[in-house]
Design a protein around this motif. Structure first.
Motif, PDB file in Angstrom:
ATOM      1  N   SER A 146       0.849  -1.190   0.000  1.00  0.00           N
ATOM      2  CA  SER A 146       0.000   0.000   0.000  1.00  0.00           C
ATOM      3  C   SER A 146       0.882   1.237   0.000  1.00  0.00           C
ATOM      4  CB  SER A 146      -0.918   0.011   1.229  1.00  0.00           C
ATOM      5  OG  SER A 146      -1.907  -0.980   1.093  1.00  0.00           O
ATOM      6  N   ASN A 147       0.499   2.192  -0.799  1.00  0.00           N
ATOM      7  CA  ASN A 147       1.314   3.406  -0.930  1.00  0.00           C
ATOM      8  C   ASN A 147       0.863   4.499   0.015  1.00  0.00           C
ATOM      9  OD1 ASN A 147       3.475   3.216  -2.809  1.00  0.00           O
ATOM     10  ND2 ASN A 147       1.962   2.876  -4.429  1.00  0.00           N
ATOM     11  N   PRO A 148       1.731   5.422   0.365  1.00  0.00           N
ATOM     12  CA  PRO A 148       3.157   5.467   0.030  1.00  0.00           C
ATOM     13  C   PRO A 148       3.923   4.413   0.832  1.00  0.00           C
ATOM     14  CG  PRO A 148       2.557   7.323   1.450  1.00  0.00           C
ATOM     15  CD  PRO A 148       1.296   6.596   1.157  1.00  0.00           C
ATOM     16  N   LEU A 168       7.382  -3.191   0.068  1.00  0.00           N
ATOM     17  CA  LEU A 168       7.779  -3.567  -1.290  1.00  0.00           C
ATOM     18  C   LEU A 168       7.310  -2.555  -2.313  1.00  0.00           C
ATOM     19  CD1 LEU A 168       7.309  -7.354  -2.133  1.00  0.00           C
ATOM     20  CD2 LEU A 168       9.413  -6.100  -1.712  1.00  0.00           C
ATOM     21  N   CYS A 169       8.065  -2.478  -3.366  1.00  0.00           N
ATOM     22  CA  CYS A 169       7.707  -1.681  -4.541  1.00  0.00           C
ATOM     23  C   CYS A 169       8.105  -2.520  -5.741  1.00  0.00           C
ATOM     24  CB  CYS A 169       8.492  -0.379  -4.535  1.00  0.00           C
ATOM     25  SG  CYS A 169       8.274   0.606  -6.028  1.00  0.00           S
ATOM     26  N   ASN A 170       7.432  -2.298  -6.865  1.00  0.00           N
ATOM     27  CA  ASN A 170       7.785  -3.093  -8.050  1.00  0.00           C
ATOM     28  C   ASN A 170       8.980  -2.512  -8.806  1.00  0.00           C
ATOM     29  OD1 ASN A 170       6.167  -0.887  -8.800  1.00  0.00           O
ATOM     30  ND2 ASN A 170       5.776  -1.821 -10.771  1.00  0.00           N
ATOM     31  N   TYR A 171       9.391  -1.275  -8.484  1.00  0.00           N
ATOM     32  CA  TYR A 171      10.506  -0.680  -9.243  1.00  0.00           C
ATOM     33  C   TYR A 171      11.802  -1.488  -9.084  1.00  0.00           C
ATOM     34  CZ  TYR A 171      14.091   2.576 -10.794  1.00  0.00           C
ATOM     35  OH  TYR A 171      15.179   3.126 -11.413  1.00  0.00           O
ATOM     36  N   LEU A 197      15.150   6.007  -0.284  1.00  0.00           N
ATOM     37  CA  LEU A 197      13.840   5.660   0.265  1.00  0.00           C
ATOM     38  C   LEU A 197      12.968   5.184  -0.894  1.00  0.00           C
ATOM     39  CD1 LEU A 197      13.301   8.814   2.551  1.00  0.00           C
ATOM     40  CD2 LEU A 197      14.621   6.734   3.021  1.00  0.00           C
ATOM     41  N   ASN A 198      11.786   4.688  -0.587  1.00  0.00           N
ATOM     42  CA  ASN A 198      10.893   4.226  -1.646  1.00  0.00           C
ATOM     43  C   ASN A 198      10.518   5.397  -2.560  1.00  0.00           C
ATOM     44  OD1 ASN A 198       7.470   3.643  -2.028  1.00  0.00           O
ATOM     45  ND2 ASN A 198       8.986   2.339  -2.959  1.00  0.00           N
ATOM     46  N   HIS A 199      10.596   5.177  -3.853  1.00  0.00           N
ATOM     47  CA  HIS A 199      10.330   6.220  -4.863  1.00  0.00           C
ATOM     48  C   HIS A 199      11.282   7.414  -4.692  1.00  0.00           C
ATOM     49  CE1 HIS A 199       5.931   4.724  -5.755  1.00  0.00           C
ATOM     50  NE2 HIS A 199       6.840   3.776  -5.876  1.00  0.00           N
ATOM     51  N   LEU A 200      12.412   7.175  -4.027  1.00  0.00           N
ATOM     52  CA  LEU A 200      13.416   8.236  -3.815  1.00  0.00           C
ATOM     53  C   LEU A 200      14.778   7.534  -3.681  1.00  0.00           C
ATOM     54  CD1 LEU A 200      13.031  11.524  -2.890  1.00  0.00           C
ATOM     55  CD2 LEU A 200      14.277  10.611  -0.948  1.00  0.00           C
TER      56      LEU A 200
END
Ligand code: NAD
Ligand code: G6P
Ligand code: MN
Length: 428
Positions: A146-148, A168-171, A197-200
């Motif tokens: 679930s984001n963020p 987890l993230c798919n990137y 960090l996630n998305h960073l």
């Protein structure tokens, strides 16, 4: 005998997860799969759950699939709990994408002010589910999509003190697969200094079979998820920076371009959330067809490519102690030497039986360490503002965020977010 529970089981991504679980059911001895969702979304949930059941039946794998609106039933005795719920639904996402735009700010569901609003909706829901996980599950691993995702992992691990938490993230899995394709090698031949960090996050170094191939990335490595406009980083910028940034960093490094793109897109076809609404309708029509018993290709229009593969491989490797490398959101614990141990960071780890060990990567680069600290402080101010119901902490968080408002807009934006999120973000 494993039990997996998926919270937000009505997601149109669920068939992909089911496919992943079917692939690993034997190795992890999967017996029960529970999908949990909200009663108010019973129509969508019914379609997705029926389709999931057909997939499991076709696979004839001896897994029992249950769907429920009762959290206790789904979480009781679970070995893995996957967070896949979207707090406030797509309406909430569209608000996150549009309200900041009115103040001349990036409107994005995970990054900046939109991500903050989404997190504030998620915290009370997480408190409820994590409490049940503590008391009713089989010391389950919580795998949070679930984001963020990064900020929610910070909340669950460091503030709700739930140890077995992985964000987890798919990137990252797409990064690893792309590197394999680019260099024609196996995953175990790749060493990547990936952190943030996630998305960073950034890739600082890539070694293939012991040879440094980092400089090959600037020209040849292109990875852009479907949900982010495909405006590439200029080549000379990548060469100057000497690090490969996560595509979400376009919102930071190319704010003007991205803002203009968002404003134009909003006029022309609506925000990404509105596009996703249309994709979702199309997918649900397909899923509702009783003859469909496998994942349709139309699902590839979504940004979450390979996300279920990441989850299934992680679960498999935790159960079997595979000693493989996964890039996950977890405590730093020395991985990046100059950051505190308790920072939740997106970093490579080795998966051991029922545990993870971070790879020691040395120091961070001066060009990025400050931004990481700022956004971590932002995350923690938002979380503490929520827990203490202290709006001043949230105002501080908004002000320190590079994609947040300057002083004159802090208050109007905060009030607008509270009004739009009535029922999800109360008590301040
Ligand atoms: P969605 O809108 O379909 O939501 C999934 C389900 O969550 C819905 O069926 C909804 O009813 C349910 N839900 C909402 N609130 C709930 C609650 N309190 N309890 C239980 N269920 C609840 O969303 P989606 O597009 O399938 O995405 C799901 C989530 O996964 C989002 O947060 C999305 O951002 C995230 N996601 C993350 C990644 C990643 O890289 N981390 C990749 C893909 C998706
Ligand atoms: C990316 C991100 C996810 C995000 C997804 C959005 O891949 O890593 O965190 O949820 O895209 O995709 P969507 O199709 O919902 O816009
Ligand atoms: Mn992600």
């Amino acid at each position: 005998m494993m039990k997996i529970c998926v919270i937000g089981g009505g997601s149109t991504y669920t068939p992909e997860l089911i496919e992943g679980f079917i692939n690993i059911h034997e190795q992890i001895q999967l017996k029960e799969l529970w999908l949990l969702d909200l009663k108010q979304n019973d129509h969508k949930f019914g379609i997705v759950a029926d389709f999931a059941r057909r997939m499991v039946q076709k696979a004839n794998c001896g897994v029992a699939l249950h769907s429920t609106f009762t959290p206790q039933e789904a979480i009781e005795g679970a070995d893995f709990i996957i967070h896949q719920f979207r707090p406030g639904g797509l309406q909430g996402r569209i608000a996150d994408e549009t309200i900041p735009l009115r103040y001349g700010l990036i409107g994005q569901e995970t990054t900046g002010m939109g991500g903050m609003a989404c997190a504030l909706r998620a915290f009370p829901i997480l408190e409820q589910y994590v409490e049940l996980a503590k008391h009713m599950s089989n010391q389950a691993w919580i795998i949070n999509f679930s984001n963020p995702s990064g900020m929610l992992t910070e909340f669950i691990r460091n503030y709700l003190q739930y140890e077995r938490t992985i964000g987890l993230c798919n990137y990252p899995i797409n990064v690893l697969r792309s590197l394999q394709n680019l260099f024609g090698c196996q995953q175990q031949e790749i060493f990547v200094k990936y952190y943030g960090l996630n998305h960073l996050s950034w890739i600082e170094q890539v070694m293939i079979q012991g040879i440094d191939r980092t400089a090959d990335l600037w020209q040849s490595f292109h990875l852009n998820p479907k949900n982010i406009p495909d405006a590439p980083f200029p080549l000379e910028f990548l060469e100057q920076l000497g690090l490969l940034p996560n595509p979400y960093l376009k919102y930071f490094y190319m704010t003007d371009t991205m803002l203009q793109q968002q404003c134009e897109a909003q006029q022309a076809q609506g925000t990404r959330g509105e596009i996703v609404q249309a994709i979702e309708t199309e997918l649900l029509n397909l899923y509702a067809d009783p003859s469909l018993d496998h994942k349709p290709p139309q699902l590839e229009q979504r940004g979450g490519a390979l996300y279920s593969t990441a989850a299934a491989e992680l679960i498999h490797d935790l159960v079997t102690g595979a000693r493989t490398t996964h890039i996950i959101n977890t405590r730093n614990n020395g991985a990046i030497q100059d950051f505190p141990d308790n920072y939740i960071m997106e970093i490579p780890v080795t998966i051991i039986q029922q545990g993870t060990e971070p790879l020691m990567l040395g120091n961070s680069h001066k060009a990025v360490s400050g931004l990481i600290v700022t956004i971590k402080n932002f995350e923690r101010l938002v979380i503490e503002g929520y827990l203490q119901k202290n709006e001043d902490l949230i105002r501080q968080a908004m002000l320190i965020h590079p994609l947040g408002p300057r002083l004159s807009h802090v208050e109007p934006l905060w009030q607008a977010l509270k009004t739009a999120n009535a029922g999800f973000m109360d008590g301040y």
